[in-house]
Design a protein around this motif. Structure first.
Motif, mmCIF file in Angstrom:
data_model
loop_
_atom_site.group_PDB
_atom_site.id
_atom_site.type_symbol
_atom_site.label_atom_id
_atom_site.label_comp_id
_atom_site.label_asym_id
_atom_site.label_seq_id
_atom_site.Cartn_x
_atom_site.Cartn_y
_atom_site.Cartn_z
ATOM 1 N N GLY A 73 0.942 -0.837 0.143
ATOM 2 C CA GLY A 73 -0.122 0.063 0.012
ATOM 3 C C GLY A 73 0.490 1.001 -0.407
ATOM 4 N N ILE A 74 1.849 1.321 0.456
ATOM 5 C CA ILE A 74 2.956 2.465 0.823
ATOM 6 C C ILE A 74 3.551 2.415 -0.844
ATOM 7 N N ILE A 75 4.011 1.894 -1.145
ATOM 8 C CA ILE A 75 4.749 1.681 -2.635
ATOM 9 C C ILE A 75 3.743 2.316 -3.508
ATOM 10 N N ALA A 76 2.324 1.612 -3.473
ATOM 11 C CA ALA A 76 0.963 2.225 -4.466
ATOM 12 C C ALA A 76 0.690 3.185 -4.359
ATOM 13 N N TYR A 77 0.853 3.787 -2.615
ATOM 14 C CA TYR A 77 0.252 5.201 -2.679
ATOM 15 C C TYR A 77 1.642 6.071 -2.794
ATOM 16 N N LEU A 78 2.998 5.950 -2.850
ATOM 17 C CA LEU A 78 3.637 7.156 -3.108
ATOM 18 C C LEU A 78 3.826 7.183 -4.719
ATOM 19 N N ASN A 79 3.490 5.709 -5.309
ATOM 20 C CA ASN A 79 3.570 5.381 -7.000
ATOM 21 C C ASN A 79 2.272 6.458 -7.582
ATOM 22 N N PHE A 80 1.123 6.499 -7.203
ATOM 23 C CA PHE A 80 -0.462 7.067 -6.987
ATOM 24 C C PHE A 80 -0.181 8.483 -7.018
ATOM 25 N N LYS A 81 0.379 9.101 -6.073
ATOM 26 C CA LYS A 81 0.858 10.203 -5.859
ATOM 27 C C LYS A 81 1.916 10.915 -6.615
ATOM 28 N N PHE A 82 2.486 10.198 -7.614
ATOM 29 C CA PHE A 82 3.595 11.232 -8.413
ATOM 30 C C PHE A 82 2.549 11.401 -10.087
ATOM 31 N N GLY A 148 -5.992 -2.568 -7.177
ATOM 32 C CA GLY A 148 -7.165 -2.228 -8.163
ATOM 33 C C GLY A 148 -8.104 -1.886 -7.551
ATOM 34 N N LEU A 149 -8.814 -2.733 -6.648
ATOM 35 C CA LEU A 149 -9.430 -2.262 -5.745
ATOM 36 C C LEU A 149 -10.105 -1.060 -4.914
ATOM 37 N N TRP A 150 -8.234 -1.117 -4.327
ATOM 38 C CA TRP A 150 -8.054 -0.243 -3.696
ATOM 39 C C TRP A 150 -7.758 1.573 -4.227
ATOM 40 N N TYR A 151 -8.162 2.002 -5.680
ATOM 41 C CA TYR A 151 -7.163 2.655 -6.343
ATOM 42 C C TYR A 151 -8.777 3.413 -7.514
ATOM 43 N N ALA A 152 -9.351 2.244 -7.509
ATOM 44 C CA ALA A 152 -10.253 2.293 -8.659
ATOM 45 C C ALA A 152 -11.005 3.516 -8.424
ATOM 46 N N GLN A 153 -11.570 3.963 -7.266
ATOM 47 C CA GLN A 153 -12.780 5.235 -7.027
ATOM 48 C C GLN A 153 -12.093 6.088 -6.952
ATOM 49 N N ASP A 154 -11.026 5.901 -7.270
ATOM 50 C CA ASP A 154 -9.684 7.493 -6.377
ATOM 51 C C ASP A 154 -10.009 7.984 -8.418
ATOM 52 N N ILE A 155 -9.046 6.596 -9.285
ATOM 53 C CA ILE A 155 -9.296 6.656 -10.494
ATOM 54 C C ILE A 155 -10.568 7.683 -11.426
ATOM 55 N N TYR A 156 -11.804 6.563 -10.690
ATOM 56 C CA TYR A 156 -12.687 7.874 -11.179
ATOM 57 C C TYR A 156 -13.378 8.901 -11.080
ATOM 58 N N ASN A 157 -12.585 9.503 -9.437
ATOM 59 C CA ASN A 157 -13.004 10.190 -9.109
ATOM 60 C C ASN A 157 -11.970 11.305 -9.923
ATOM 61 N N LEU A 158 -11.089 10.982 -10.261
ATOM 62 C CA LEU A 158 -10.410 11.690 -11.127
ATOM 63 C C LEU A 158 -10.612 12.102 -11.872
ATOM 64 N N TYR A 159 -11.382 11.208 -13.086
ATOM 65 C CA TYR A 159 -11.903 11.432 -14.302
ATOM 66 C C TYR A 159 -12.914 12.159 -14.565
ATOM 67 N N LYS A 160 -13.644 11.902 -13.304
ATOM 68 C CA LYS A 160 -15.047 13.360 -13.405
ATOM 69 C C LYS A 160 -14.919 14.261 -13.595
ATOM 70 N N LEU A 161 -14.155 14.264 -12.650
ATOM 71 C CA LEU A 161 -12.904 15.475 -12.151
ATOM 72 C C LEU A 161 -13.167 16.692 -13.422
ATOM 73 N N SER A 162 -11.668 15.351 -14.568
ATOM 74 C CA SER A 162 -11.133 16.013 -14.593
ATOM 75 C C SER A 162 -11.835 16.029 -16.415
ATOM 76 N N ILE A 163 -13.264 15.668 -17.205
ATOM 77 C CA ILE A 163 -13.785 15.464 -17.688
ATOM 78 C C ILE A 163 -14.847 16.823 -16.993
ATOM 79 N N LYS A 164 -15.431 16.781 -16.217
ATOM 80 C CA LYS A 164 -16.670 18.108 -16.068
ATOM 81 C C LYS A 164 -16.434 18.730 -15.243
#
Length: 278
Positions: A73-82, A148-164
């Motif tokens: 989770g720490i590795i994924a968090y740091l990479n996702f932040k980047f 995939g389960l951990w960040y699916a919602q975050d990525i979806y929220n960013l997608y909605k934000l970037s579009i709308k």
């Protein structure tokens, strides 16, 4: 300066909303972590199956997997932040998500090998290469599902934000105007000044160059048609094929400048434009 009570209440409500949404996100992630650890450990060995006669709760494996998933989770968090700062805040697309997953799994692989060797030294044991490889593949598969389960919602929220809901602040001298992407028809350059055209035809001069704007805006919605103009996808009214494989674009917004009212797409950019528009 006097702060009124309604203003204080608004700030308080906004803060509580932020806290509750942040807490809710972390609670969801904690539940995913716990459930995932329980499922993995109950499927790992025959004795861990609930219907087994010799069933016992896999406490050691459960705690070990919690530690492992925290490291993952720490590795994924740091990479996702980047990726969020460099890529996801601007554009969400499949290839970027694939690169995020692949790079995260690569970092997990780099972590897995030395950690496994250290565990073997501490336990005074030896692990053959075959079992090390199988363990790595299983870890990567589990990590892929977990991330995939951990960040699916975050990525979806960013997608909605970037579009709308994404906004850009237009600086013009001492003035600053905040516009949503949906209200922008295009940006165009004339006499070394870049203008923003809104859907209602209103034009605002900016202190940006087109190159600077191209770096800032979401390129799922905007396209650099030529050296003079960047257009919004929803502002396109008509596409016409013209000579030499070019395209002529008409926008919905009324623009006084005739050179911008009809936009030509070169044959070199035609394929990229159609892929973007479709």
């Amino acid at each position: 300066m006097i702060t009124t009570q309604p203003t204080k209440n608004k700030v308080k409500i906004a803060w509580h909303k932020f806290i509750s949404s942040s807490a809710r996100s972390w609670i969801q992630k904690a539940i995913i972590l716990m459930v995932f650890s329980l499922v993995v450990n109950h499927l790992a060995t025959r004795d861990s199956f609930p219907d087994s006669e010799s069933y016992r709760f896999p406490i050691e494996g459960f705690l070990s997997s919690i530690v492992l998933f925290i490291l993952i989770g720490i590795i994924a968090y740091l990479n996702f932040k980047f990726y969020k700062k460099k890529y996801f805040s601007k554009k969400i697309e499949i290839i970027t998500i694939v690169w995020f997953m692949a790079s995260t799994l690569g970092y997990i692989t780099i972590m897995y090998i030395p950690v496994n060797i250290i565990f073997n030294i501490v336990a005074d044991g030896q692990t053959e290469f075959y079992y090390l490889l199988i363990g790595l593949l299983i870890t990567l598969l589990v990590s892929f599902i977990f991330i995939g389960l951990w960040y699916a919602q975050d990525i979806y929220n960013l997608y909605k934000l970037s579009i709308k809901d994404a906004k850009i602040t237009i600086e013009s001298g001492a003035k600053m105007t905040k516009l949503t992407y949906e209200n922008i028809a295009c940006f165009y350059s004339e006499n070394k000044i870049v203008y923003t055209v809104q859907n209602n035809g209103t034009t605002i001069s900016t202190d940006f160059t087109l190159n600077e704007l191209e770096e800032k805006i979401n390129n799922q919605l905007f396209f650099r048609a030529n050296r003079q103009i960047i257009i919004h996808k929803d502002a396109v009214d008509q596409i016409e094929k013209i000579e030499n494989g070019k395209l002529r674009i008409r926008l919905k917004a009324s623009i006084e400048n005739e050179a911008i009212a009809e936009i030509n797409i070169s044959r070199y950019k035609r394929k990229a434009f159609m892929n973007w528009f479709q």
